[in-house]
Design a protein around this motif. Structure first.
Motif, short mmCIF file in Angstrom:
data_model
loop_
_atom_site.label_atom_id
_atom_site.label_comp_id
_atom_site.label_asym_id
_atom_site.label_seq_id
_atom_site.Cartn_x
_atom_site.Cartn_y
_atom_site.Cartn_z
N VAL A 14 33.14 -46.52 -17.83
CA VAL A 14 33.73 -45.60 -18.79
C VAL A 14 33.14 -44.23 -18.55
CG1 VAL A 14 33.98 -45.05 -21.25
CG2 VAL A 14 34.04 -47.43 -20.49
N ALA A 15 33.98 -43.22 -18.47
CA ALA A 15 33.52 -41.86 -18.21
C ALA A 15 32.68 -41.36 -19.38
CB ALA A 15 34.71 -40.92 -17.99
N ASN A 20 23.29 -42.73 -19.86
CA ASN A 20 23.24 -44.19 -19.70
C ASN A 20 24.60 -44.69 -19.23
OD1 ASN A 20 21.40 -43.46 -22.21
ND2 ASN A 20 20.51 -45.24 -21.22
N PRO A 21 24.65 -45.60 -18.26
CA PRO A 21 25.93 -46.15 -17.82
C PRO A 21 26.62 -46.91 -18.94
CG PRO A 21 24.16 -46.67 -16.27
CD PRO A 21 23.51 -46.12 -17.50
N VAL A 22 27.96 -46.77 -19.01
CA VAL A 22 28.76 -47.45 -20.02
C VAL A 22 29.90 -48.17 -19.31
CG1 VAL A 22 30.16 -47.18 -22.10
CG2 VAL A 22 28.19 -45.67 -21.72
N TRP A 23 30.18 -49.43 -19.74
CA TRP A 23 31.20 -50.26 -19.11
C TRP A 23 32.14 -50.84 -20.16
CZ3 TRP A 23 31.29 -50.96 -13.78
CH2 TRP A 23 30.17 -50.49 -13.08
N LEU A 75 23.48 -52.52 -25.26
CA LEU A 75 24.13 -52.53 -26.57
C LEU A 75 25.58 -52.93 -26.34
CD1 LEU A 75 24.25 -51.78 -29.63
CD2 LEU A 75 24.84 -49.46 -28.89
N VAL A 76 26.04 -53.96 -27.05
CA VAL A 76 27.40 -54.46 -26.89
C VAL A 76 28.19 -54.15 -28.16
CG1 VAL A 76 28.85 -56.46 -26.36
CG2 VAL A 76 26.53 -56.30 -25.40
N LEU A 77 29.28 -53.39 -28.00
CA LEU A 77 30.10 -52.96 -29.13
C LEU A 77 31.51 -53.50 -28.96
CD1 LEU A 77 29.14 -49.16 -29.09
CD2 LEU A 77 28.16 -50.93 -30.57
N GLU A 78 32.20 -53.70 -30.08
CA GLU A 78 33.60 -54.05 -29.99
C GLU A 78 34.34 -52.91 -29.29
OE1 GLU A 78 35.74 -54.22 -33.64
OE2 GLU A 78 34.90 -52.36 -34.42
N ALA A 79 35.32 -53.25 -28.47
CA ALA A 79 36.16 -52.24 -27.82
C ALA A 79 37.16 -51.72 -28.84
CB ALA A 79 36.87 -52.84 -26.62
N VAL A 80 37.23 -50.41 -28.97
CA VAL A 80 38.09 -49.77 -29.98
C VAL A 80 39.16 -48.96 -29.27
CG1 VAL A 80 38.14 -48.09 -31.85
CG2 VAL A 80 36.21 -49.66 -31.64
N GLY A 81 40.41 -49.19 -29.64
CA GLY A 81 41.52 -48.45 -29.04
C GLY A 81 41.48 -48.57 -27.53
N THR A 82 41.66 -47.41 -26.88
CA THR A 82 41.57 -47.37 -25.42
C THR A 82 40.25 -46.78 -24.97
OG1 THR A 82 42.58 -45.17 -25.28
CG2 THR A 82 44.06 -47.07 -25.24
N GLY A 83 39.43 -46.32 -25.94
CA GLY A 83 38.19 -45.65 -25.60
C GLY A 83 38.37 -44.21 -25.22
N GLU A 84 39.59 -43.70 -25.34
CA GLU A 84 39.88 -42.33 -24.94
C GLU A 84 40.22 -41.47 -26.15
OE1 GLU A 84 42.98 -42.55 -22.07
OE2 GLU A 84 41.74 -43.57 -20.57
#
Length: 278
Positions: A14-15, A20-23, A75-84
């Motif tokens: 994820v940009a 910290n790297p985000v995936w 840290l693991v979060l629920e994916a929300v929308g498209t992330g954009e």
């Protein structure tokens, strides 16, 4: 990297994860989550960020991603929308402005937080203090000067100039009291939720002047005026708040210089503030 029990089927970066790297990950059970990876030097980053998201939601009423789980490494979060982020969406930004104004209605008699946090790769000191000017000077400006990147980027005149700005801070920035703040509220730390609502991510929570959050919305630009207009429907700002923002931005410029060292864009901005206000 992931806490026990979570297995990734697919992942894409994820940009925006400069610190910290985000995936964005699909798990083997079909759930989609966002994983923020902590550096080895940040063993409590995930726990602190989870606490900050909970405070923004429970105390401040902001929409934040649900925390699935966390460990010292992720840290693991629920994916929300498209992330954009939907650029230029006036309704989205107006809703965000009103949400931040309501957050800032949560007040404290002191500045700080119950524990130190993180801003990017560095500790954010949050020691409680009844004096907002001293708190901001010591914990949001001067605290970066001993970092190797800042020492390489700034000379003795720069450091002396920043100390003079801090000494004059009472004259330069009004004391508007301590509000609950997101703490790192630049435009990329908002995303659109599943229904298009503003969702707030990556906080660096503390009680500090509310202008700190508002100023961050000017930091990278491209935030529509609808955000600021809607905010002021609920919480009118000081007439000179945009001028104050230049001084409040020192925290972010110094954080970036401390992280990345000498930079032809950031160092001149710091020196311009010193020239105009020291």
């Amino acid at each position: 990297m992931l806490p026990d029990g979570l297995v990734v089927r697919s992942a894409r970066p994820v940009a925006g994860g400069s610190a910290n790297p985000v995936w964005w990950c699909e798990l083997d059970d079909g759930r989609e989550v966002v994983v923020k990876v902590a550096r080895e030097t940040q063993p409590d980053l995930s726990e602190i960020e989870a606490e900050g998201l909970a405070a923004l939601s429970a105390q401040g009423g902001l929409a934040t991603p649900r925390v699935v789980t966390f460990s010292p490494r992720a840290l693991v979060l629920e994916a929300v929308g498209t992330g954009e982020l939907p650029p230029g969406d006036a309704r989205f930004w107006a809703d965000a402005g009103r949400a931040v104004a309501r957050l800032h209605a949560v007040r404290s008699e002191r500045f700080g937080w119950q524990r130190d946090g993180w801003l990017g790769r560095f500790r954010q000191r949050n020691t409680w203090d009844a004096d907002g000017h001293r708190f901001f000077a010591e914990n949001r400006i001067l605290s970066f000067l001993d970092k190797p990147g800042a020492e390489a980027a700034l000379d003795a005149d720069d450091r002396a100039g920043l100390e003079r700005v801090c000494a004059k801070l009472r004259e330069l920035v009004p004391d508007t009291g301590a509000s609950l703040t997101h703490g790192d509220l630049w435009r990329n730390n908002l995303i659109a939720g599943n229904a298009g609502e503003p969702v707030f991510i990556d906080p660096a929570v503390s009680y500090v002047w509310p202008e700190v959050d508002v100023a961050m919305m000017l930091f990278e630009g491209d935030v529509p005026d609808s955000f600021f207009a809607a905010y002021q429907e609920l919480r009118p700002l000081h007439p000179d708040w945009r001028e104050h923002a230049r001084i409040l931005h020192l925290r972010e410029w110094l954080s970036m210089v401390a992280t990345f060292g000498p930079d032809p864009e950031r160092v001149p901005k710091i020196r311009a503030v010193i020239r105009d206000y020291a």
